[in-house]
Design a protein around this motif. Structure first.
Motif, short mmCIF file in Angstrom:
data_model
loop_
_atom_site.label_atom_id
_atom_site.label_comp_id
_atom_site.label_asym_id
_atom_site.label_seq_id
_atom_site.Cartn_x
_atom_site.Cartn_y
_atom_site.Cartn_z
N ALA A 138 -2.08 -7.48 1.19
CA ALA A 138 -3.35 -7.07 0.57
C ALA A 138 -4.28 -6.55 1.66
O ALA A 138 -4.22 -7.00 2.81
CB ALA A 138 -3.99 -8.23 -0.18
N TYR A 139 -5.11 -5.59 1.29
CA TYR A 139 -6.06 -5.03 2.25
C TYR A 139 -7.23 -4.41 1.50
O TYR A 139 -7.19 -4.22 0.28
CB TYR A 139 -5.39 -4.00 3.17
CG TYR A 139 -4.52 -2.99 2.46
CD1 TYR A 139 -5.06 -1.88 1.80
CD2 TYR A 139 -3.13 -3.14 2.45
CE1 TYR A 139 -4.26 -0.96 1.15
CE2 TYR A 139 -2.31 -2.22 1.81
CZ TYR A 139 -2.88 -1.13 1.17
OH TYR A 139 -2.08 -0.22 0.52
N VAL A 140 -8.27 -4.08 2.25
CA VAL A 140 -9.47 -3.43 1.72
C VAL A 140 -9.50 -1.99 2.22
O VAL A 140 -9.18 -1.72 3.38
CB VAL A 140 -10.75 -4.17 2.16
CG1 VAL A 140 -12.00 -3.41 1.74
CG2 VAL A 140 -10.77 -5.59 1.60
N SER A 141 -9.88 -1.07 1.35
CA SER A 141 -10.15 0.30 1.76
C SER A 141 -11.31 0.83 0.94
O SER A 141 -11.30 0.72 -0.30
CB SER A 141 -8.92 1.19 1.55
OG SER A 141 -9.22 2.54 1.91
N GLU A 142 -12.29 1.35 1.64
CA GLU A 142 -13.47 1.94 1.00
C GLU A 142 -14.05 1.01 -0.07
O GLU A 142 -14.35 1.41 -1.19
CB GLU A 142 -13.13 3.32 0.43
CG GLU A 142 -12.70 4.29 1.54
CD GLU A 142 -12.39 5.69 1.05
OE1 GLU A 142 -11.89 5.82 -0.09
OE2 GLU A 142 -12.63 6.64 1.80
N TYR A 143 -14.17 -0.28 0.31
CA TYR A 143 -14.84 -1.32 -0.49
C TYR A 143 -14.09 -1.73 -1.75
O TYR A 143 -14.69 -2.30 -2.66
CB TYR A 143 -16.28 -0.90 -0.83
CG TYR A 143 -17.14 -0.69 0.39
CD1 TYR A 143 -17.00 -1.48 1.52
CD2 TYR A 143 -18.11 0.31 0.41
CE1 TYR A 143 -17.80 -1.29 2.63
CE2 TYR A 143 -18.91 0.51 1.53
CZ TYR A 143 -18.75 -0.29 2.63
OH TYR A 143 -19.54 -0.11 3.74
N ASN A 144 -12.80 -1.44 -1.81
CA ASN A 144 -11.95 -1.96 -2.88
C ASN A 144 -10.74 -2.65 -2.28
O ASN A 144 -10.35 -2.39 -1.13
CB ASN A 144 -11.51 -0.84 -3.82
CG ASN A 144 -12.57 -0.50 -4.85
OD1 ASN A 144 -13.07 -1.37 -5.55
ND2 ASN A 144 -12.94 0.78 -4.93
N ILE A 145 -10.13 -3.55 -3.07
CA ILE A 145 -9.00 -4.34 -2.62
C ILE A 145 -7.71 -3.78 -3.23
O ILE A 145 -7.66 -3.45 -4.42
CB ILE A 145 -9.16 -5.82 -3.01
CG1 ILE A 145 -10.46 -6.39 -2.42
CG2 ILE A 145 -7.97 -6.65 -2.51
CD1 ILE A 145 -10.79 -7.79 -2.91
N PHE A 146 -6.67 -3.68 -2.40
CA PHE A 146 -5.38 -3.17 -2.81
C PHE A 146 -4.31 -4.21 -2.48
O PHE A 146 -4.43 -4.95 -1.50
CB PHE A 146 -5.04 -1.87 -2.08
CG PHE A 146 -5.99 -0.73 -2.38
CD1 PHE A 146 -5.63 0.28 -3.25
CD2 PHE A 146 -7.24 -0.67 -1.78
CE1 PHE A 146 -6.50 1.33 -3.53
CE2 PHE A 146 -8.12 0.38 -2.04
CZ PHE A 146 -7.75 1.38 -2.92
N VAL A 147 -3.25 -4.24 -3.27
CA VAL A 147 -2.08 -5.07 -3.00
C VAL A 147 -0.86 -4.16 -2.99
O VAL A 147 -0.62 -3.40 -3.94
CB VAL A 147 -1.91 -6.18 -4.06
CG1 VAL A 147 -0.60 -6.93 -3.83
CG2 VAL A 147 -3.09 -7.15 -4.01
#
Length: 719
Positions: A138-147
């Motif tokens: 999981a990580y954050v990009s441009e203030y959203n979280i992705f899995v």
């Protein structure tokens, strides 16, 4: 020794070691080593007991498909089973720290190297971390979280409202700077959920930095920044399924714009979270347990102070999660306690009349907490341990005979540690030791070359001394010219900080303190004093004494110490006294010069706060209280309100892109000094931030400017 050697050529740069990671078995550690053939970096394992070296990841394995150069490893982390490696590279700075970049995963078995975030902008990923079973990241990009699945490569965006005013999985400026919050999401122990912070910055006032030098039109840089008394972000904590879906939110009591959610994490092996809520005055920390199944909340602990509380990162669960460790100053000293899950039982672990300066390691298997303390000398640091399952006295682990500062990175089983030793004349020596015997097994980096260069300079070692100002005895340090003659009188430069965030009088390397050594060789005596309230292990009363009177008590202490020093040392010329400082020390410099103009004839203030109302709410309100409760303190402690008293020669310096202490502080003081018809010198550094070190030649230019001012306004040399 020249300024160019110190600030441009990096002649006296120390060598570092690592970063290292203790492996899960505690029998060895991994480290990064330069590969001379490829120009890249290998990740190797060393056996702690024998020193046997094993290649774990060669730099060739870090060459992306179709590429020729290995990835440059800024940081790395292993999965829980050590089967996969997560590599952070191509990093970018977010305000002060490089927290944004690219992430790659290397599978140790298949040797497949793959970049995460396909289709997501380059260098935009933040805080990537493996799921507990290492099947996903999981990580954050441009203030959203992705899995992202490491099996299928599928990427799921599990928050969608980030951007603009909404920040998911990371934080706004003030949470990062003042509460140490950057990584804003957590995997659940079973990998099925993610808990995260969401910040709404809509009502935060926007401060604009102005870029005047990179185009023919100026460019405003908006910075949501809550100043004293203004609105904070509305922050909440929620839980979402790792495969996506609707977020469930905890309904934590209290106005979200007048409280901080300072810490949050899952309880090991549980679907429950422990959440710490700090009130706006920052004198009450309420601890909640939140159940992610039904989003219920239970208040288990409330820590209170009349003044302010600090947030700590040493909470470990013990005894099948029935107890947790907790740091408190409730008995007058900073200690570690064991608290029951329901908050009803509290046991002191680190017993004694001393501060636990920081926790190095908590080992529930062996039954000890290892920590840094210094009961007898506040400028030094040593390793101690105390039992956590029974009552016992503190046991010193660091051997006697190596005065200075010691730091430790312990293996999980506490049998080994990477030990770093330094003092004011010895650069960091990094070695592997066994514990608790503290036998040196291998020296990993001795910085001997740097030590020899330093010794060849023929400098006088920094001296440590005490100053009794009546109410309290303060610690001080002194640097004299190499050709010092006690029969002569020398000009004195005080170096000051004086705020709760730091300390200047420490028996540590500090880069050799070469700037002050350089000034000493020009013919100045350089002295630094830690006034009350500075960050030293001297107990709660020492640290809290400054509450409500930042800039007031400290400048009184500095003045009293200066008068005592002038009456004690015949070799100091009372007609040639200067003072300088940076950030809080710049503010202190101004307060001392404006309040006591008869003593301080010359000064340099860098990156300073001139009016405390201009600084961020979280820091200033913590130590001063709310503006509505302490208007007089805010006024009296702000140097701008005493500018009419300036008599000496003053140089003020600031970076126009300072996101921390805004250039506004500089301009407001300039305006006030002009109004009072006070002559002074000033130097602005365009598009430089708080450290004034960005762009070509900046650090050297700044120090040359300071040197010229000292030489022209405070006559050097003994006479």
């Amino acid at each position: 020794m020249s300024l160019s050697q110190i600030f441009a050529e990096e002649t006296f740069t120390q060598k570092r070691f690592g970063p290292i990671r203790w492996m899960k078995d505690s029998e060895g550690y991994s480290s990064i080593e330069k590969n001379e053939e490829t120009g890249g970096e290998d990740i190797v394992r060393y056996e702690a007991a024998t020193g046997a070296r094993k290649m774990l990841v060669s730099s060739e394995e870090l060459i992306p498909e179709g590429g020729t150069d290995p990835l440059k490893v800024a940081d790395y982390q292993w999965s829980a089973d050590n089967s996969k490696l997560l590599i952070f590279t191509n990093t970018k700075k977010v305000w002060r720290y490089h927290t944004r970049g690219d992430y790659w995963v290397l599978d140790q078995e298949s040797k497949q190297l793959r970049k995460l975030g396909k289709g997501i902008p380059s260098s935009s990923l933040m805080f990537a971390k493996f799921s507990p079973d290492a099947s996903k990241v999981a990580y954050v990009s441009e203030y959203n979280i992705f899995v992202e699945s490491l099996t299928t490569g599928e990427i799921r965006q599990i928050t969608t409202d980030g951007g603009g005013d909404i920040i998911n999985g990371t934080f706004d400026w003030v949470y990062e700077e003042e509460l140490g919050c950057r990584d804003g999401f957590r995997w659940s122990p079973d990998g099925e959920k993610i808990a995260y912070w969401r910040s709404n910055t809509k009502d935060i006032g926007t401060f604009y930095l102005i870029n005047n030098i990179d185009s023919i039109y100026s460019k405003p840089i908006p910075l949501p920044y809550p100043k004293v008394g203004e609105k904070l972000s509305a922050v909440k904590v929620g839980v979402v399924a790792a495969h996506g879906g609707e977020t469930q939110w905890f309904d934590i009591p209290g106005d979200p714009q007048n409280n901080y959610l300072a810490r949050m994490d899952f309880i090991p092996g549980s679907e429950e979270l422990l959440i710490q809520q700090l009130n706006r005055r920052q004198n009450t920390n309420t601890v909640w347990i939140g159940d992610s199944k039904d989003m219920s909340l239970t208040r288990i602990l409330e820590e209170k102070e009349e003044t302010f509380l600090d947030i700590h990162d040493n909470l470990i669960w013990l005894e099948d999660q029935e107890f947790f460790t907790w740091t408190s100053e409730r008995d007058g000293w900073r200690h570690l306690y064991k608290v029951s899950r329901d908050g009803q039982s509290t046991t002191l672990l680190t017993q004694g009349d001393f501060d636990v300066e920081r926790i190095s390691h908590i080992d529930p298997v062996a039954g000890y907490v290892y920590y840094i303390a210094s009961p007898d000398n506040f400028t030094q640091r040593y390793l101690y341990r105390s039992p956590i399952f029974q009552t016992g006295k503190a046991e010193r682990i660091t051997p006697m005979g190596s005065p200075g500062q010691h730091a430790y990175q312990l293996s999980l089983d506490s049998k080994y540690a990477i030990h770093t030793f330094q003092n004011a004349s010895i650069p960091p020596v990094i070695s592997l030791v066994d514990l608790p015997g503290h036998n040196t097994l291998r020296v990993l980096e001795d910085n001997q070359e740097l030590k020899e260069k330093y010794d060849r300079l023929g400098l006088r070692p920094k001296e440590f001394f005490k100053v009794d100002i009546g109410e309290v005895v303060l610690d001080g340090s002194m640097i004299k010219p190499a050709d010092f003659d006690a029969s002569k009188k020398y000009p004195l430069i005080f170096y000051v900080y004086g705020e709760p965030a730091g300390s200047t009088v420490q028996d540590s390397w500090m880069g050799g303190d070469l700037w002050h050594q350089y000034l000493a060789q020009l013919g100045y005596v350089v002295i630094s004093i830690d006034n009350r309230g500075t960050k030293t292990p001297r107990g709660r009363d020492w640290r809290k004494s400054i509450y409500g009177q930042i800039g007031i008590l400290a400048s009184e202490d500095q003045h009293a110490a200066a008068e005592k020093i002038l009456s004690t040392y015949d070799f100091i010329d009372p007609s040639r006294v200067g003072i300088w400082g940076w950030s809080g020390g710049g503010q202190m410099t101004l307060n001392c010069m404006f309040r006591y103009p008869e003593l301080y004839q010359t000064g340099i203030a860098v990156s300073f706060v001139s009016d405390q109302r201009l600084y961020d709410a979280t820091y200033q309100e913590r130590y001063m209280g709310l503006l509505e409760d302490n208007k007089a303190g805010y006024f009296e402690g702000s140097p701008i309100n005493h500018a009419e008293n300036l008599e000496g020669k003053l140089l003020i310096m600031h970076g126009t892109a300072d996101d921390n202490v805004h250039y506004q502080s500089f301009e407001m003081l300039v305006d006030k000094l002009i109004a009072h018809d006070k002559l002074f010198s000033m130097m602005s550094y365009p598009m430089r931030a708080h450290g004034i070190n960005e762009r070509k030649n900046t650090s050297l230019h700044l120090r040359k400017t300071m040197e010229k001012f000292w030489l022209g306004n405070l006559e050097p040399g003994g006479r």
